[in-house]
Scaffold this active site. Sequence first.
Site, mmCIF file in Angstrom:
data_model
loop_
_atom_site.group_PDB
_atom_site.id
_atom_site.type_symbol
_atom_site.label_atom_id
_atom_site.label_comp_id
_atom_site.label_asym_id
_atom_site.label_seq_id
_atom_site.Cartn_x
_atom_site.Cartn_y
_atom_site.Cartn_z
ATOM 1 N N HIS A 41 0.848 -1.193 0.000
ATOM 2 C CA HIS A 41 0.000 0.000 0.000
ATOM 3 C C HIS A 41 0.884 1.244 0.000
ATOM 4 C CE1 HIS A 41 -2.851 -3.061 1.392
ATOM 5 N NE2 HIS A 41 -3.793 -2.273 0.924
ATOM 6 N N VAL A 207 -9.497 10.341 -2.438
ATOM 7 C CA VAL A 207 -9.609 9.057 -3.140
ATOM 8 C C VAL A 207 -9.807 7.941 -2.125
ATOM 9 C CG1 VAL A 207 -8.387 7.363 -4.577
ATOM 10 C CG2 VAL A 207 -8.198 9.789 -5.094
ATOM 11 N N HIS A 281 -3.776 3.217 -4.862
ATOM 12 C CA HIS A 281 -3.927 2.799 -3.467
ATOM 13 C C HIS A 281 -2.959 1.687 -3.098
ATOM 14 C CE1 HIS A 281 -5.875 0.602 -0.067
ATOM 15 N NE2 HIS A 281 -6.054 1.834 0.361
#
Length: 695
Positions: A41, A207, A281
């Site tokens: 991530h 986001v 992401h």
Amino acid sequence: MTWFSNSKPGLESKGPSNDDQAVLALRNFLFDICNQNGGGHGGSAIGMAAIGVALYKYMMRYNPSNPEWFDRDRFVLSNGHAAMFLYALNHLTGFDDWTMDEIKGYASAKTNGYKTICHGHPEIEVPGVEVTTGPLGQGIANAVGLAIASKNLGARFNKPGFDLVQGRVYCMTGDGCLMEGVALEAISLAGGLGLDNLVLLYDNNQVTCDGPLEWINTESVNDKMRSCGWNVLDVEDGCYDVQSILTALQYANTLKGKPTMINIRTVIGLGTQAAGTFKAHHGPIDKASVEQSKLAAGLDPSITHHIPPAQLSYFRERKAHGEALQQEWDALVDAYESAHPDLGREFAQRRNGHYGTEWKDILRTIDTAQFKDCATRDVNGAVIEKMWRAYPALCGGGADLVNSNKVPYGESDVFHPSVGHGRYIRYGIREHAMAAISNGLAAYNPGTFLPMTATFLLFYIYAAPGVRMGALSHLPVIHCATHDSFAEGQNGPTHQPVEVDSLYRAMPNLTYIRPCDAEEVIGAWMLAMSKQDGPTMISLGRDPVGHVPSTDRFKVANGAYVVKEADNAQLTLVSCGTNLHYAVAAAESLSNGGIITRVVSMPSFDHFDCQPREYQDSVFPKDGTAIVSVEEYVATTWAKYTTASIGMTGYGYSASNPSNYDRFQLDAKGIEGRVRKYLGDLDGGNARMAGWRQI
């Protein structure tokens, strides 16, 4: 609206500053971490790089050479999926455990027993990690607990010229955390408590995992935070402008009476082909973007995990700085102990978490005659009152049901901005935040705080994710769950927790104890106060208890023990809590009717499972005689001990206590009737060979 921006036309022509180069070095490091094992991530971490530089280079008080320094500022990464952000900064600033070899373990398959401290989400066991985060929102609530802890200690011990407790709490959050209910509960409470030592840094990249934030959230976060009693500051450029972020942080530290959120605009996956989209992401970073970034830093793109010496020196300066900070603080503590010897001894006690044996002596010697026939919730309240006076680390409160929970407190001991040293916290109707905030209190420093919570057992369903995180993190918290059966009565099945025990009995490292009377309540507290590696839940009833012979506070530690023995017994009944006295009455009737019956009290499965096999076999014989459990819960966990179970197979009913015990055949008459039918079905056969059944 307060905006912070140092952006000036023509600034770029002067060339990159040391801050700019540090941000670039951090981002390049994050690129390498993200790509080293094919993913991770990275998007949020990359976007937050300038925030990390502002915090770890300039703002926070910490000592990389001693991650456990007591008066450090605490950093919580609530958006824990961005773990590499924390790991990279720990390495760059010189935390001894965070070697490059450890960093290279991030996102690895970890085959052949390989281990690393670079877990997918931060875990509290690792130096430089304050709390375990992952489920979004938990970290914000933990940070509130940490801030309460620091406020409480400062109010108690700080004196003119001696600010022993200065530690502030910085919490990083993304869009997701701010949508979670637990975070909103904790944010509301923090505003009401005026926690001005708490700063929430909002990584506002607009986001989420599934797409743009506007798809699912259109409210004004700033207005919401202000309405909850927070200061709100804005930083326009959170991608590059370290000094603007630092100015906002410094200004936040001057604001009194409210916690502060700094809304920092960033771009997820900055500098990559997926920048600004949900695709950034997680996953590897495209090769072209990494090459371009490395070249901008004057690096060979083919070389990875290399920090330029100038930038490494820029960050590593914090190691010597932190050592000096702690040396100054140690000297301040020495001077404080000379100027205020009594408080100095108390402060040392709170830091080492050792509180003598008075509390143990009290629990050993409480006379239970005063509690004859009392409900276990009433006894629990009396024990809390005694422990509160004897154990200064005990703190916490309830979720707006303390009158029903029988939790005592004095007005002068309420934690409030005007009484910062109070230990009782009015959580309001915020069960989830109550549990998660308690984890923060427990995590502040081992033994300095022993948090307790209270609500109905049914409403610990709301608190379950926080309780679970405490168990996973090995944090000692005492949860007092009252109204733990359908003896709750007329409030009906919405308040009757027939299945909730199954969750908590199955939860690793949570000790669930269901005492039957005053003697066992005291025994439960002996165990709960002694447990230092995880939480305990004490399950309590609201109605007066019936007679149970031979209960023993010291035998509660065995988990299960015989309260009514019988030679040549044909049957063992085992129960706990509010149902045990019915089992005792049923056993007496069965014995008088020719079925010789013994009775076992089993307040704690966890403690029984730790006993030697010889002891376990003495409690539950394996000679083929029937062993029947009796409890007002769904019998999901009894089969490993018994041959049959009497319990619930559905939800409760809105009716009086006696009516429900009769309705569901869990009073003495019902138990006896069900047992007789079961024994008739066995027809003298071996109960163990017949297999477990619900009867």
